[in-house]
Design a protein around this motif. Sequence first.
Motif, PDB file in Angstrom:
ATOM      1  N   ALA A  97       0.774  -1.405   0.062  1.00 31.97           N
ATOM      2  CA  ALA A  97      -0.064   0.088   0.199  1.00 31.97           C
ATOM      3  C   ALA A  97       0.922   1.166  -0.198  1.00 31.97           C
ATOM      4  N   GLY A  98       1.714   1.376   0.785  1.00 30.15           N
ATOM      5  CA  GLY A  98       2.728   2.675   0.667  1.00 30.15           C
ATOM      6  C   GLY A  98       3.662   2.348  -0.446  1.00 30.15           C
ATOM      7  N   TYR A  99       3.916   1.442  -1.155  1.00 29.53           N
ATOM      8  CA  TYR A  99       4.689   1.622  -2.339  1.00 29.53           C
ATOM      9  C   TYR A  99       3.710   2.009  -3.242  1.00 29.53           C
ATOM     10  N   LEU A 100       2.574   1.590  -3.289  1.00 27.74           N
ATOM     11  CA  LEU A 100       1.524   2.076  -4.286  1.00 27.74           C
ATOM     12  C   LEU A 100       1.232   3.724  -4.445  1.00 27.74           C
ATOM     13  N   ASP A 101       1.124   3.773  -3.049  1.00 30.41           N
ATOM     14  CA  ASP A 101       0.876   5.480  -2.857  1.00 30.41           C
ATOM     15  C   ASP A 101       1.981   6.200  -3.396  1.00 30.41           C
ATOM     16  N   THR A 102       3.098   5.921  -2.944  1.00 29.92           N
ATOM     17  CA  THR A 102       4.516   6.489  -3.551  1.00 29.92           C
ATOM     18  C   THR A 102       4.413   6.607  -5.208  1.00 29.92           C
ATOM     19  N   VAL A 103       4.085   5.423  -5.715  1.00 26.75           N
ATOM     20  CA  VAL A 103       4.222   5.353  -7.170  1.00 26.75           C
ATOM     21  C   VAL A 103       3.260   6.160  -7.874  1.00 26.75           C
ATOM     22  N   ARG A 121      11.534   4.451   0.568  1.00 19.67           N
ATOM     23  CA  ARG A 121      10.874   4.836   1.664  1.00 19.67           C
ATOM     24  C   ARG A 121      11.673   4.387   2.996  1.00 19.67           C
ATOM     25  N   SER A 122      11.370   4.832   4.257  1.00 16.85           N
ATOM     26  CA  SER A 122      12.214   4.436   5.496  1.00 16.85           C
ATOM     27  C   SER A 122      11.855   3.050   5.636  1.00 16.85           C
ATOM     28  N   ASP A 123      10.555   2.600   5.207  1.00 19.21           N
ATOM     29  CA  ASP A 123      10.348   1.175   5.672  1.00 19.21           C
ATOM     30  C   ASP A 123      10.589   0.026   4.472  1.00 19.21           C
ATOM     31  N   VAL A 124      10.776   0.552   3.285  1.00 20.38           N
ATOM     32  CA  VAL A 124      10.932  -0.339   2.072  1.00 20.38           C
ATOM     33  C   VAL A 124      11.519   0.179   0.923  1.00 20.38           C
ATOM     34  N   VAL A 125      12.141  -0.413   0.112  1.00 21.24           N
ATOM     35  CA  VAL A 125      12.951   0.272  -1.133  1.00 21.24           C
ATOM     36  C   VAL A 125      12.414  -0.556  -2.116  1.00 21.24           C
ATOM     37  N   VAL A 126      11.965  -0.206  -3.440  1.00 19.66           N
ATOM     38  CA  VAL A 126      11.521  -1.006  -4.335  1.00 19.66           C
ATOM     39  C   VAL A 126      12.147  -0.407  -5.518  1.00 19.66           C
TER      40      VAL A 126
END
Length: 155
Positions: A97-103, A121-126
């Motif tokens: 969800a956080g990834y999708l918001d940023t994308v 992001r601080s929690d995940v890098v994709v």
Amino acid sequence: MKLRLQCLLAAAAFANCLSAYAALGSSPTYTATTTASSTQAVMRLSATSVPYTVSEATLADGTLVREYVGQSGAVFAVSWHGPHMPDLSSLLGSYFAGYLDTVNQQHAQQGSAFGPATVQRSDVVVQTGGHMGAFVGRAWLPTGLPAGVSSDDIQ
């Protein structure tokens, strides 16, 4: 007895065709005990001799997925390459969800909903990229990387 064995073999073959992935932070999907012939687990050592396991699986669609598993038994990174983009909601799990918001924010700023994406992001890098028939990507949990392991180790 023979019919029962055939049913078990058929069920195992069907299960190996499913596109299941481990989500970041959870237990691995592909382990050294997985019966799929296309799966292998490789023990790796980082520069500081911290062991981690990389399980590789070639999915039915030809995409190679690697799961990086730390000593805790949790997946701290995943990578993929192949002819099809994997289901990122499955790969990223609760981080999707956080990834999708940023994308979506990035694409709105760029005026395009297509192309490679890098989310840090601080929690995940994709990081995703490639083109039709040749997709690549990797994702990791910055706080989940074992000591001595860097993002360069995720291939």
